[in-house]
Design a protein around this motif. Structure first.
Motif, mmCIF file in Angstrom:
data_model
loop_
_atom_site.group_PDB
_atom_site.id
_atom_site.type_symbol
_atom_site.label_atom_id
_atom_site.label_comp_id
_atom_site.label_asym_id
_atom_site.label_seq_id
_atom_site.Cartn_x
_atom_site.Cartn_y
_atom_site.Cartn_z
ATOM 1 N N LEU A 99 -1.209 -17.818 43.437
ATOM 2 C CA LEU A 99 -1.631 -19.291 42.985
ATOM 3 C C LEU A 99 -3.277 -19.213 42.546
ATOM 4 O O LEU A 99 -2.986 -19.747 41.933
ATOM 5 C CB LEU A 99 -0.837 -20.100 44.004
ATOM 6 N N THR A 100 -4.187 -19.183 44.663
ATOM 7 C CA THR A 100 -5.127 -18.809 44.289
ATOM 8 C C THR A 100 -6.265 -18.196 43.189
ATOM 9 O O THR A 100 -6.380 -18.953 42.402
ATOM 10 C CB THR A 100 -5.961 -18.788 45.092
ATOM 11 N N PHE B 283 4.465 -20.994 35.754
ATOM 12 C CA PHE B 283 4.088 -20.251 36.819
ATOM 13 C C PHE B 283 2.728 -21.852 37.699
ATOM 14 O O PHE B 283 3.382 -22.299 38.733
ATOM 15 C CB PHE B 283 3.653 -19.211 37.519
ATOM 16 N N THR B 284 1.890 -21.327 36.942
ATOM 17 C CA THR B 284 1.034 -22.642 37.093
ATOM 18 C C THR B 284 0.145 -23.200 36.045
ATOM 19 O O THR B 284 0.564 -22.451 34.758
ATOM 20 C CB THR B 284 -0.004 -21.868 38.233
ATOM 21 N N PRO B 285 0.154 -24.668 35.673
ATOM 22 C CA PRO B 285 -0.382 -24.730 34.307
ATOM 23 C C PRO B 285 -1.827 -24.675 33.807
ATOM 24 O O PRO B 285 -2.752 -24.026 34.506
ATOM 25 C CB PRO B 285 0.151 -26.144 34.835
ATOM 26 N N SER C 201 -0.455 -29.613 43.103
ATOM 27 C CA SER C 201 -1.514 -30.330 42.635
ATOM 28 C C SER C 201 -1.677 -28.123 43.454
ATOM 29 O O SER C 201 -0.771 -28.186 44.579
ATOM 30 C CB SER C 201 -2.621 -30.664 43.438
ATOM 31 N N THR C 202 -2.319 -27.326 43.268
ATOM 32 C CA THR C 202 -2.715 -25.815 43.513
ATOM 33 C C THR C 202 -3.278 -26.680 45.845
ATOM 34 O O THR C 202 -1.976 -25.754 46.295
ATOM 35 C CB THR C 202 -3.809 -25.038 43.403
ATOM 36 N N GLU C 203 -4.095 -27.589 45.422
ATOM 37 C CA GLU C 203 -3.929 -28.061 47.412
ATOM 38 C C GLU C 203 -2.439 -28.537 47.939
ATOM 39 O O GLU C 203 -2.202 -27.530 49.536
ATOM 40 C CB GLU C 203 -4.892 -28.926 47.761
ATOM 41 N N GLN C 204 -1.622 -28.749 47.486
ATOM 42 C CA GLN C 204 -0.777 -29.269 47.440
ATOM 43 C C GLN C 204 0.223 -27.951 48.086
ATOM 44 O O GLN C 204 1.195 -28.015 49.078
ATOM 45 C CB GLN C 204 -0.175 -30.260 46.901
ATOM 46 N N ARG C 205 0.439 -27.133 47.078
ATOM 47 C CA ARG C 205 1.237 -25.962 46.945
ATOM 48 C C ARG C 205 0.821 -25.196 48.007
ATOM 49 O O ARG C 205 2.053 -24.303 49.471
ATOM 50 C CB ARG C 205 0.967 -25.360 45.821
#
Length: 285
Positions: free
Chosen positions: A220-221, A246-248, A265-269
């Protein structure tokens, strides 16, 4: 998620009642036709639009091997496997049932991720398949699609009639248009919320299935960071299909997806994956 689905169902009932009240049997037929069209065709739009093509085990042995292993772990039927020739690093799943599903990876994600990272992403997509998320989101978005169509139809009707009224009652087109606008706005917000819930659920399922939350967090990162290097033209082309990804794929600058995203958000995931890692006793590196 239960509350969101209940509210979407309530919107459907309201819109259907208005259609039947003012259009009679024609309104009911319209509702059924739109639902069937959504059911049979919308789940293939992303695969076709992204240029995905099915690949055999001989053409992509490593990709098939990962899908085989994950399906065995999850005790689910193996979906078809496809590859889309685009540098946008992403993956998505389509299909209204596990038996008709397709999992697609882009060439961009295949080049960028390590094996364990790619396997974690595939587990995320297989979770969508197992939980029939494409069907859930198709049915959920049906209300908004129909409302948007009715709004445009009502506007065309008003222009064709010149806005004339025959009595003291509001014209039918005006009532339908106003109700459709309200339903569309509420449906838009609710489906986005439901989509974010489903993405978090898929992350959790993938992390537990692979027992490697850190691999999913790393993927994800890495993918989120790589998005800034993709040409804006390619990102904007992919943006309409963010709900599948998978990610926008978000282009820099203002976009409706930055306000009402289909994904958390990436942070939330990452925060959720960190909690899962702690529960499993495997801290994120």
């Amino acid at each position: 998620m239960g509350l969101t689905m209940f509210l979407l169902g309530l919107l459907f009932v309201v819109l259907g009642a208005v259609l039947v009240r003012f259009l009679g049997g024609v309104g009911l037929v319209l509702v059924v036709v739109f639902l069937l069209a959504q059911w049979f065709f919308s789940d293939r739009v992303a695969l076709y639009a992204m240029g995905g093509h099915e690949v055999t085990p001989q053409q992509a042995p490593e990709l098939h091997a990962m899908v085989d292993r994950l399906c065995a772990l999850a005790d689910m039927p193996k979906p078809k496997v496809a590859i889309a020739d685009t540098d946008v690093p992403n993956a998505f799943a389509t299909g209204r049932s596990p038996e008709r599903a397709v999992v697609c990876c882009t060439t961009g994600i295949l080049r960028r991720l390590e094996r364990d990272e790619l396997e974690a992403v595939l587990a995320h997509e297989l979770s969508h398949v197992a939980h029939r998320d494409v069907t859930v989101m198709t049915v959920a978005s049906f209300v908004g699609v129909l409302a948007g169509f009715l709004t445009r139809s009502a506007m065309w009707s008003s222009m064709g009639s010149g806005g004339r009224r025959n009595d003291n009652q509001p014209p039918v087109w005006l009532v339908i248009m106003l109700v459709s606008i309200v339903v569309y706005a509420l449906s838009f917000l609710l489906t986005r919320a439901l989509s974010r819930y489903r993405e978090l659920a898929a992350d959790r399922a993938a992390a537990i299935l692979t027992a490697q939350p850190s691999a999913l967090a790393s993927a994800l990162t890495k993918i989120s960071g790589q998005m800034a290097r993709i040409p804006q033209r390619d990102l904007r082309q992919a943006e309409p299909f963010n709900a599948f990804f998978f990610t926008p794929a978000v282009a820099p600058g203002f976009s409706i997806s930055t306000l009402f995203s289909t994904h958390p958000s990436t942070e939330q995931r990452l925060a959720q994956l960190a909690r899962i890692s702690a529960d499993l006793g495997r801290p994120l590196s």
